[in-house]
Design an enzyme around this catalytic site. Structure first.
Site, short mmCIF file in Angstrom:
data_model
loop_
_atom_site.label_atom_id
_atom_site.label_comp_id
_atom_site.label_asym_id
_atom_site.label_seq_id
_atom_site.Cartn_x
_atom_site.Cartn_y
_atom_site.Cartn_z
N ASP A 10 48.50 62.69 81.92
CA ASP A 10 47.71 61.44 81.98
C ASP A 10 47.72 60.67 80.67
O ASP A 10 46.75 59.99 80.32
CB ASP A 10 46.26 61.73 82.41
N LYS A 13 52.28 57.82 80.65
CA LYS A 13 53.75 57.86 80.63
C LYS A 13 54.37 56.81 81.53
O LYS A 13 55.41 56.24 81.22
CB LYS A 13 54.26 59.24 81.09
N LYS A 15 53.57 53.77 82.29
CA LYS A 15 53.74 52.45 81.66
C LYS A 15 54.89 52.48 80.65
O LYS A 15 55.69 51.54 80.57
CB LYS A 15 52.44 52.02 80.97
N ALA A 36 51.61 64.80 89.89
CA ALA A 36 51.60 63.71 88.90
C ALA A 36 51.05 62.44 89.53
O ALA A 36 51.07 62.28 90.74
CB ALA A 36 53.01 63.46 88.40
N GLY A 37 50.59 61.54 88.69
CA GLY A 37 50.15 60.24 89.18
C GLY A 37 50.38 59.22 88.08
O GLY A 37 49.77 59.30 87.03
N HIS A 38 51.31 58.32 88.29
CA HIS A 38 51.61 57.32 87.29
C HIS A 38 51.09 55.96 87.74
O HIS A 38 51.48 55.47 88.80
CB HIS A 38 53.13 57.24 87.04
N ARG A 141 63.63 83.05 95.26
CA ARG A 141 64.89 82.75 95.96
C ARG A 141 64.77 82.71 97.48
O ARG A 141 65.65 83.13 98.20
CB ARG A 141 65.99 83.73 95.51
N GLN A 222 53.24 65.46 83.98
CA GLN A 222 52.23 66.32 83.32
C GLN A 222 52.35 66.19 81.79
O GLN A 222 52.63 65.11 81.32
CB GLN A 222 52.38 67.78 83.78
N VAL A 412 48.04 48.61 74.09
CA VAL A 412 46.66 48.16 73.91
C VAL A 412 46.04 47.65 75.22
O VAL A 412 45.03 46.95 75.22
CB VAL A 412 46.56 47.07 72.81
N GLY A 413 46.66 48.02 76.34
CA GLY A 413 46.15 47.62 77.65
C GLY A 413 47.13 48.07 78.72
O GLY A 413 48.25 48.47 78.39
P1 IMP Z 1 48.99 72.08 89.73
O1 IMP Z 1 50.08 71.44 88.95
O2 IMP Z 1 48.54 71.28 90.93
O3 IMP Z 1 49.32 73.50 90.09
O4 IMP Z 1 47.69 72.16 88.78
C1 IMP Z 1 47.65 72.99 87.62
C2 IMP Z 1 46.88 72.32 86.49
O5 IMP Z 1 47.64 71.22 86.00
C3 IMP Z 1 45.52 71.74 86.90
O6 IMP Z 1 44.64 71.85 85.80
C4 IMP Z 1 45.83 70.26 87.16
O7 IMP Z 1 44.68 69.46 87.00
C5 IMP Z 1 46.86 70.03 86.07
N1 IMP Z 1 47.77 68.93 86.40
C6 IMP Z 1 48.82 68.96 87.24
N2 IMP Z 1 49.45 67.78 87.26
C7 IMP Z 1 48.80 66.99 86.40
C8 IMP Z 1 49.01 65.64 85.95
O8 IMP Z 1 49.95 64.95 86.35
N3 IMP Z 1 48.13 65.19 85.03
C9 IMP Z 1 47.11 65.94 84.53
N4 IMP Z 1 46.90 67.20 84.91
C10 IMP Z 1 47.73 67.72 85.84
#
Ligand code: IMP
Length: 425
Positions: A10, A13, A15, A36-38, A141, A222, A412-413
């Site tokens: 978080d 990345k 942006k 992930a969430g961008h 595997r 991540q 900055v934004g």
């Molecule tokens: P998992 O990746 O869903 O197995 O979660 C394992 C840990 O990684 C947890 O603490 C999640 O909150 C954290 N995590 C996984 N992906 C992200 C991300 O993209 N941003 C922030 N934390 C993440």
């Protein structure tokens, strides 16, 4: 060039990838999945992507999902449809999925949720997206790969084999209903037919881009301290989050990587469980959470917030070979009367510059802080380093010094234009 996170994810990345995509012809995701969430803001319009590389919003660029990623076909196709509805060209000519990318199956999601639920204390706080169980099958595997969508007999045999074991876990251990092969196939086959259109030889695409003299951008997910080997184990994700994995996770040589941009939020956040030495539970923490809108883009959970921890960043620089830092969300610090930076840790009666290596030891350190003056001005309209308030310049110069790596970009934004470069003489 690799763009990756230097903290616990978080960092912003998305942006930075979006900005640097200008210089690249091919953008490749190399690990992680829809955990992930961008969040991207282009021309005031917000788009959240979990799986498809952020570079997709630049017309004419090609994006690829490498073998190191785990792909949930339902999420992938929902994202394809969401982007297509916004008028983005989502044809297979623009987006490729490696035949070797592992697929998140319905039983992976069920197991992820059931395991977390069953843990009384010590929950990792996973995103519940099936990430860990999918990587487990890869390492065992027995995983289903995206290329298996081209071979129904192989796919069916793999599902049958997997369910023999998964159903025992789901029913006997977690008291859930079993899944049937037909049920899984019914959900998967229509999705697989659509994903099949995007399958490609990603190492081949990278090789071609290299032969054409084009730049390639490897997009990390991540962050360094969620890395399976070098993160705060066991409170980590299941993939390698380091820049070095850009090569193996996408299918090229480490010699193809010349630049490493490490993205650092101007303070620290973490979602999920695990040690967090600079975490703030006071008004300053609330300021960061509220002003920075620190909610997880994937799960909507409130992010834990704290001061910038330079021991973590220093470690990230060492592990990733940073050539340039991108500092994000500097504007969020505005309005705080004073700022603290953690320069080292006090641990077992000495000061240490890097996180201790023993499991759980990060929970036993005390941050050593340096206090700096804050600034009141709104800096979101600043477009050069010189235009920043003196206190902000001082903060950034100190970050650079403590990290041992130069700052290249300052954000900055959230908008593309709310960005400035720091030129180092
Ligand atoms: P998992 O990746 O869903 O197995 O979660 C394992 C840990 O990684 C947890 O603490 C999640 O909150 C954290 N995590 C996984 N992906 C992200 C991300 O993209 N941003 C922030 N934390 C993440």
């Amino acid at each position: 060039m690799v763009v990756h996170g230097a903290q616990w994810g978080d960092e912003g990345k998305g942006k930075i990838v979006d900005l640097l995509t200008e210089k690249a012809a091919l953008i490749v995701r190399f690990h992680g999945g829809n955990n992930a969430g961008h969040t991207l803001v282009v021309n005031g319009e917000k788009t959240i992507l979990h799986l498809i590389p952020s570079g997709i919003l630049h017309g004419g660029k090609r994006c690829a999902i490498g073998a190191g990623v785990v792909l949930d076909p339902q999420v992938f196709l929902a994202e394809v449809d969401q982007l297509a509805a916004k008028g983005v060209d989502m044809s297979p000519a623009r987006l490729a999925v490696s035949l070797r990318t592992h697929v998140i199956m319905p039983y992976h999601r069920l197991l992820d949720a059931a395991r977390e639920e069953a843990k009384a204390g010590g929950k990792i706080g996973t995103t519940g997206r099936g990430i860990g169980p999918c990587y487990e099958d890869k390492a065992s595997r027995v995983g289903v790969r995206a290329g298996d969508f081209l071979d129904e007999a192989l796919l069916t045999a793999k599902i049958r084999h997997a369910l023999a074991e998964k159903n025992a876990l789901l029913t006997d251990l977690y008291g859930l209903a079993p899944l049937s092969v037909d049920q899984v196939l019914k959900e998967l086959l229509p999705l697989g037919r659509r994903v099949a259109a995007y399958l490609a030889d990603v190492p081949g695409l990278i090789g071609q881009a290299k032969a054409d003299g084009a730049n390639i951008l490897f997009e990390g997910a991540q962050g360094t301290h969620l890395d399976i080997d070098h993160g705060t184990y066991p409170f980590v994700t299941s993939s390698c989050c380091l820049a070095g994995n850009a090569a193996s996770g996408s299918g090229c040589s480490i010699r193809d990587i010349h630049e490493v941009v490490s993205v650092v939020k101007a303070y620290t956040t973490r979602v999920g469980s695990g040690p967090f030495p600079t975490e703030l539970t006071c008004a300053a923490g609330e300021h960061l959470q509220r002003t920075g809108a620190e909610f997880g883009a994937t799960t909507g959970r409130k992010r834990r917030c704290g001061w910038l921890d330079m021991a973590l960043v220093r470690e990230a620089v060492r592990l990733n070979g940073t050539t340039g830092l991108a500092i994000t969300k500097l504007d969020v610090l505005g309005g705080l009367p004073e700022l603290k930076i953690c320069t080292a840790y006090r641990y077992e009666e000495s000061d240490i510059l890097y996180p201790p290596q023993r499991e759980g030891a990060l929970g036993a350190v005390t941050p050593v802080y340096e206090t700096m003056p804050g600034w009141r001005e709104d800096i979101s309209s600043c477009r050069s380093f010189d235009a920043l308030p003196e206190a902000a310049k001082r903060y950034l110069n100190r970050v650079e010094e403590l990290a041992g790596a130069p700052i290249a970009i300052i954000s900055v934004g959230p908008g593309r234009e709310e960005t400035l470069c720091k030129k180092n003489s």
